[in-house]
Write an enzyme that holds these catalytic residues in place. Sequence first.
Site, PDB file in Angstrom:
ATOM      1  N   GLU A 199       0.896  -1.175   0.000  1.00 17.79           N
ATOM      2  CA  GLU A 199       0.000   0.000   0.000  1.00 17.79           C
ATOM      3  C   GLU A 199       0.927   1.216   0.000  1.00 17.79           C
ATOM      4  OE1 GLU A 199      -2.268   0.578   3.606  1.00 17.79           O
ATOM      5  OE2 GLU A 199      -3.625   2.039   2.691  1.00 17.79           O
ATOM      6  N   ASP A 278     -11.941   1.845   4.297  1.00 21.65           N
ATOM      7  CA  ASP A 278     -12.493   2.578   5.447  1.00 21.65           C
ATOM      8  C   ASP A 278     -13.487   3.607   4.913  1.00 21.65           C
ATOM      9  OD1 ASP A 278     -10.618   1.610   7.719  1.00 21.65           O
ATOM     10  OD2 ASP A 278      -9.272   2.149   6.081  1.00 21.65           O
TER      11      ASP A 278
HETATM   12  N1  ADE Z   1      -6.315   0.061   9.040  1.00 21.22           N
HETATM   13  C1  ADE Z   1      -7.451   0.558   8.549  1.00 21.22           C
HETATM   14  N2  ADE Z   1      -7.291   0.903   7.268  1.00 21.22           N
HETATM   15  C2  ADE Z   1      -6.014   0.610   6.926  1.00 21.22           C
HETATM   16  C3  ADE Z   1      -5.245   0.739   5.742  1.00 21.22           C
HETATM   17  N3  ADE Z   1      -5.738   1.242   4.620  1.00 21.22           N
HETATM   18  N4  ADE Z   1      -3.964   0.347   5.791  1.00 21.22           N
HETATM   19  C4  ADE Z   1      -3.442  -0.133   6.916  1.00 21.22           C
HETATM   20  N5  ADE Z   1      -4.124  -0.283   8.037  1.00 21.22           N
HETATM   21  C5  ADE Z   1      -5.411   0.094   8.055  1.00 21.22           C
HETATM   22 ZN    ZN Z   2      -7.115  -1.794   4.764  1.00 22.46          ZN
END
Ligand code: ADE
Ligand code: ZN
Length: 333
Positions: A199, A278
């Site tokens: 990510e 999220d």
């Molecule tokens: N916790 C909640 N969303 C997240 C994300 N996108 N990356 C890492 N941890 C998370």
């Molecule tokens: Zn996540």
Amino acid sequence: MNQLDFIRALPKAELHVHIEGTFEPELMFAIAQRNEVEIPYKSVEEVKQAYNFHNLQSFLDIYYAGANVLIHEQDFYDLAWAYFEKCAEDKVVHTEMFFDPQTHTDRGIAFSTVINGLQRACDDAKEKFGISSHLIMCFLRHLSEEAAFETLEQALPYKDQIIGVGLDSSEVGHPPSKFERVFAKAREAGFLVVAHAGEEGPAEYVWEALDLLKVNRIDHGVRSEEDETLMARLIAEKMPLTVCPLSNLKLCVVDDMAKHNIRRLLQKGVHVTVNSDDPSYFGGYMNDNFIAITEALDLTKDELKQLAINSFEASFISDDEKQKWSEQIQAMA
Ligand code: ADE
Ligand code: ZN
């Protein structure tokens, strides 16, 4: 049917959503009030104004603070129920939701309080909406290996209610290798395994998730494209990536949705899926994510169908169920 109606009509599975990340400001205020917990905002508008993140950490700081108002089993139920209502609106017929037990147990909330509330909502969603679900427990990677082992121990009595374990929170500086032994123990105990990798962290973390954690799926993984050998492996192994477009935009993993690589990954043969991560914090649920990439990248109906089929194929439902949904999607025109 136009693209928007087509997206709305597509059955989908969501494989990457943090239940604490579905906490809408209105519900946060209501629960804070009934639990008599102070939150550092005067209004829903003030909460929303605080959501101007520029990277993963600036988001996580606010996300963990928001979760502080969750105390009772009913709070966890209400949180998950509100998410299931969004699933019903978006034709998400199956969801595999993450929860972060350490965010709650470290505040003195019992593991049972969290899981019982979530499970009751899952049961009600099946009964009321026909939505199936699984729970995946994530370890917070900024905390220690020892703390993850303790959390795994706490989860064992609930093994039948938790299909897998995952790894989330601050990625850079906390590589998958830190949790190799915990994941080995989790797999031995019969949990399926997934991990956030690639990510904000480099492609190297995706290699580690594959080789050391032996994951069934990679969460995000969009930075895999930087490594051609890794790409070849993901394609050969049909390794799913649970991609979260609006999240990537909001956290500046990409600076423009038109530059998002999800369509290119799909065209290269990577098993990508669309997810909301999220949604309360990143500006949208499942269909909002589909709409954002369709508009920015000009996706065809066949590509939309492939993304939806991928979501069921990459899920932890039975082969019969996978086939049923794939056939239903294939038949859509
Ligand atoms: N916790 C909640 N969303 C997240 C994300 N996108 N990356 C890492 N941890 C998370
Ligand atoms: Zn996540």
